[in-house]
Design a protein around this motif. Sequence first.
Motif, short mmCIF file in Angstrom:
data_model
loop_
_atom_site.label_atom_id
_atom_site.label_comp_id
_atom_site.label_asym_id
_atom_site.label_seq_id
_atom_site.Cartn_x
_atom_site.Cartn_y
_atom_site.Cartn_z
N ARG A 155 0.85 -1.20 0.00
CA ARG A 155 0.00 0.00 0.00
C ARG A 155 0.88 1.24 0.00
NH1 ARG A 155 -1.67 3.66 3.75
NH2 ARG A 155 -0.89 2.39 5.49
N ASP B 39 -3.51 5.65 -0.36
CA ASP B 39 -4.79 4.92 -0.38
C ASP B 39 -4.84 3.89 -1.50
OD1 ASP B 39 -5.85 6.35 1.77
OD2 ASP B 39 -6.53 7.97 0.46
N ASP B 40 -3.71 3.62 -2.13
CA ASP B 40 -3.66 2.71 -3.27
C ASP B 40 -2.92 1.43 -2.91
OD1 ASP B 40 -4.70 4.38 -5.70
OD2 ASP B 40 -3.35 5.72 -4.62
N LYS C 28 -8.19 -0.17 -5.17
CA LYS C 28 -8.54 0.79 -4.13
C LYS C 28 -9.18 0.11 -2.93
CE LYS C 28 -7.64 5.13 -5.45
NZ LYS C 28 -6.92 6.10 -4.58
N ASP C 29 -9.62 -1.15 -3.09
CA ASP C 29 -10.39 -1.79 -2.04
C ASP C 29 -9.92 -3.19 -1.67
OD1 ASP C 29 -11.17 -3.27 -4.21
OD2 ASP C 29 -13.32 -2.99 -3.91
N GLN D 61 -16.90 1.01 -1.86
CA GLN D 61 -16.34 0.96 -3.20
C GLN D 61 -17.33 0.36 -4.20
OE1 GLN D 61 -13.66 2.21 -4.38
NE2 GLN D 61 -12.50 2.76 -2.57
#
Length: 591
Positions: free
Chosen positions: A122, A125-126, A146-147, A404
């Motif tokens: 990570r 936030d990516d 992203k999730d 998401q």
Amino acid sequence: MNLYTSKTEATAKQAFEAAKTGDESRVRSLIDHSFNIEDCDEEGNSLLHYAVMGKNVSLTTYLVEHCGMDPAWANQNMVTPYDLSKGTPIEEYFRTVCGFGLEECYRNPVLRGMHPDPSILRVGDDYYMVNSSFLYFPALPISHSKDLVHWKVIGYGVTDSKWAEEHLGSLEGGRGFWAPDISYHNGRFYICATLRQNDDAPYIQTQMVTSSQFPQGPYETPVIHDVLGIDPSIFTDDDGKRYMLLNRGARIMEISEDGKEILSEPTLIWYGYSGHAPEGPHLLKKDGYYYCFLAEGGTGKGHMITVSRSRNLYGPYEPCPFNPIMHQKDEMAAIQCCGHGKPVQTPDGRWFIAYLCSRFIDGQWGMLGRETCLDEMQWTSDGWPVINKGKGPSYMAALPYPYQRENGLSVEQGEAWLSPRTRDENRIRQEEDGSVWIRGDGMDLWEKGCRSLLLKCQPDFQFTMEFTMDIVEEETEFTSDAGVTLYYDENTYIKFGITRDMVFVSEYVDNSYVRTEQKPFSFQKSVTFRVETKGLNRSFYINNSYLWHWPDVTSICSEGLVKGKRFTGAMYGVYVNGSNLLCWRQHSEIQ
């Protein structure tokens, strides 16, 4: 779960039938006196599956609350009792038990088809992930999310075809880039991996390092270190010193900041928990401890994740009292061979771990190769990591970021076309509309020098591929054959193609074509191939006309032939064996 035996079959079938008809008193009596809760049927359905089919809320509650049965346990077709409850009053009960709704969960594996040896990272936030690519080019796919659940390939660690020709061009199937790791340091993304050579090379295992300012690349020309070992990863300590870890166990050596120099000899810091095939080392530092994660037990059904910790980088390391912290103990489970994991922390302080797994047809044919799973990892009060509460891999779990899905994020793996070893850009080109052009090089698929085929990973046990092939106007004669392929490596594959006057399907296994079927056919500039896959069964169609059905196709997997390093997975794609220039258009895959 266990498949019932000849001694328990009669009782098991009585219990299943009683549950399916909603006869709660009969089920309770059988449980009290003769039925084993662990018994399931041939498809892996548990007693809870049958109780949900019977729509008996009271019986379902009894099995969950008094017998400890899991609504999220999947049968061989990856169907859970929770899935079967949809639209019934039991669904709301399961929502309470599981803590999530059917539309608020993800399913493992999160990356299906050949996605082995995941390494996760990570930045902000990516999330980024790399997986092994073996000898396929472009090499070392880099995925973004992203999730943590929905991933898309955004680039590759090796994209220079000339470099690939030099380093991958002569390799045997299953060799190439093994077990990569992705890390981030001082504004740059680093990828390292083992470049596994042929067995007659001076160094059969070498370590590659490359880096880029951007996660998607382009990445620098790789540096190769002639250090024996596999599964490298890079760890940066608090003082800025950087280290590379290798197997067996966890061996550590200091490297330069850019990874281009080795500054010390490898030193063993922990051999592992089981003593069997310890590899895949990863280090993280948390709360003053160095945590060393290993993959152990071999890559088969004994695979596992273990961990130890130490206050000092070089040890001694104390094994976790909960080892192995990930292992599939259930021989009937749909997800097997769980290991080789790397943890990642979310911005809000939660922890997850990406790890590999395998799924099998009939319990023995790992057609898809190794895939990627994800599970939450929690920490005990005394500082030990525990994955999925110690229950083994999950089949369904709450989405890490439920919002998401509301934002419309969809599952999109997005891999590019792959070529074995490297690509001849003079023979292959891809248009903006997605079509691809291939000019044949006169080589068949068993030849290492063949550069006139393109491949993608088979996405699941059931899928349909369909391609239309067009011949350009200036081509006046078919010089050999062309078509679609079901491919594992140069040792095992199937060709479904046409010549000037024939349509055929042929299976190649270990140096020869072992079976062929053919019919007369007249090629008129355009032809559509379709292959339907259902487990081990393949059906072949041309221009929407059914031709052949082949059951028990077992060669397109690692278990289908014992030869060399068969660690990859089933592929599918298109080929040209001749000198023609042909255009291919892929239709949507049908799952």
